[in-house]
Design a protein around this motif. Structure first.
Motif, short mmCIF file in Angstrom:
data_model
loop_
_atom_site.label_atom_id
_atom_site.label_comp_id
_atom_site.label_asym_id
_atom_site.label_seq_id
_atom_site.Cartn_x
_atom_site.Cartn_y
_atom_site.Cartn_z
N ALA A 95 0.96 -1.24 0.11
CA ALA A 95 0.14 -0.13 0.17
C ALA A 95 0.76 1.25 0.09
N GLN A 96 2.12 1.11 0.78
CA GLN A 96 2.67 2.27 0.80
C GLN A 96 3.53 2.58 -0.54
N SER A 97 3.91 1.43 -1.12
CA SER A 97 4.62 1.53 -2.53
C SER A 97 3.52 2.22 -3.37
N ALA A 98 2.41 1.95 -3.36
CA ALA A 98 1.33 2.48 -4.43
C ALA A 98 1.04 3.98 -4.31
N ARG A 99 0.99 4.31 -2.91
CA ARG A 99 0.79 5.79 -2.66
C ARG A 99 2.12 6.54 -3.27
N GLY A 100 3.33 5.83 -3.09
CA GLY A 100 4.39 6.70 -3.85
C GLY A 100 4.58 6.45 -5.42
N HIS A 101 3.71 5.88 -5.91
CA HIS A 101 3.82 5.77 -7.29
C HIS A 101 2.41 6.17 -7.78
N GLY A 102 1.67 6.87 -7.03
CA GLY A 102 0.36 7.32 -7.52
C GLY A 102 -0.89 6.37 -8.02
N ILE A 103 -0.92 5.22 -7.46
CA ILE A 103 -1.72 4.27 -7.66
C ILE A 103 -2.44 3.79 -6.36
N ARG A 104 -3.28 2.89 -6.40
CA ARG A 104 -4.05 2.41 -5.08
C ARG A 104 -3.81 0.81 -5.04
N ALA A 105 -3.79 0.69 -3.74
CA ALA A 105 -3.66 -0.73 -3.38
C ALA A 105 -4.58 -1.27 -2.46
#
Ligand code: NAD
Length: 289
Positions: A95-105
């Motif tokens: 989820a944290q990686s997703a936030r960093g890439h402008g996507i949702r997890a």
């Protein structure tokens, strides 16, 4: 929706096949994918044009590796829907990686096994924000019969490992009670008739009875062919013990269940058998073995 599906094994293949009846699905699995689903040459290729990327992978380490590969390639605003069973920390890191890439997890592990995946009757336990949950709900409707929004990221995995900790403990309790009943000369059918309608009842007894020839059809009636393999139960019990350690929770029954399944799988020929094969294991033993 354009869906990228990564990890088309025992569970992922039938889930992707059900989705492909209504959506455009492209799949990636190094071991191969089922007929009828176009194959991507890499996880990145399956992910880069997708509105939703679904992963159905063996464990948290593989999920983290695939996440590192696909998140930079995904479209802004796209959703990574992970349905694997993994540790809570891996789900939160995704989820944290997703936030960093402008996507949702979303973490959405499932209950229902291979039969549920084929029939489209899985239960999803979902960790997500409300908007993301609403966006993928039509996909849950295709792959499953129920999706419970459990809370923010990580909540789906938390619900799954708590549920399966109860399942492991009740299966062992049910099996050891049958073995005791045998030694007390109590008929197994009588035992089932009483317990399944009394306060000792549980899903393990009522719906998945570990004694052959009793109750609804279950792996016990098929020589304990899985079903839900003992090693997969061990995986989930290990995850619940990891979570309990991290959260400083006292879970003595969960630990005992983990230790028994570890012994069963590693030292006692339990690997490859259904997790209800604990019954013949207990039935063969005495107090001192
Ligand atoms: P599986 O081993 O059959 O499938 C996993 C697939 O992932 C395999 O086909 C493998 O080739 C693929 N894979 C591995 N590394 C990959 C990578 N880097 N990129 C793409 N694909 C990769 O396992 P399964 O039974 O389908 O279970 C999948 C998940 O669902 C697990 O987390 C499991 O705990 C969970 N689960 C399984 C069941 C069940 O009854 N089998 C029930 C509930 C939940």
């Amino acid at each position: 929706m354009k869906i990228g599906f990564i990890g088309l094994g025992n569970m992922g293949a039938p889930m992707a096949t059900n989705l492909a009846k209504l959506h455009e699905v492209i799949g990636f699995d190094p071991v191969g994918i089922p007929d009828g689903i176009p194959a991507a040459h890499s996880a990145t290729m399956a992910a880069n044009d997708a509105d939703v990327v679904i992963t159905m992978l063996p464990n948290g380490e593989i999920l983290r590796n695939v996440t590192a590969e696909i998140h930079p390639a995904m479209k802004s605003g796209a959703i990574h829907l992970d349905c694997s069973t993994v540790d809570v920390d891996s789900a939160k890191d995704v989820a944290q990686s997703a936030r960093g890439h402008g996507i949702r997890a979303i973490d959405a592990p499932v209950s229902g096994g291979i039969g549920g995946a084929s029939a489209g009757t899985l239960t999803f336990m979902v960790g997500a924000d409300s908007d993301s949950f609403a966006t993928v709900s039509p996909l849950f409707d295709i792959m499953g019969q129920r999706a419970v929004h459990c809370g923010p990221s990580g909540s789906g995995q938390a619900a799954k490992i708590c549920n399966n900790m109860i399942l492991g403990v009740t299966m062992i309790a049910t099996c050891e009670a049958f073995a005791l009943a045998d030694k007390l000369g109590l008929d197994r059918k009588a035992m089932f008739d009483v317990v399944s309608t009394s306060s000792g009842s549980s899903w393990s007894m009522n719906s998945y009875c570990p004694a052959p020839g009793i109750g609804p059809q279950s792996p016990a009636d098929n020589n304990y062919k899985p079903g839900f393999a003992a090693e997969l139960m061990l995986k989930d019990l290990n995850l619940s013990q990891m979570a309990a350690t991290a959260a400083d929770a006292d879970t003595p029954m969960g630990k005992a269940a983990r230790d028994l399944y570890a012994k069963f799988v590693q030292d006692e020929d339990g690997r490859g058998k259904d997790f209800s094969a604990m019954l013949p294991r207990f039935a063969e033993r005495t107090r001192s073995t």
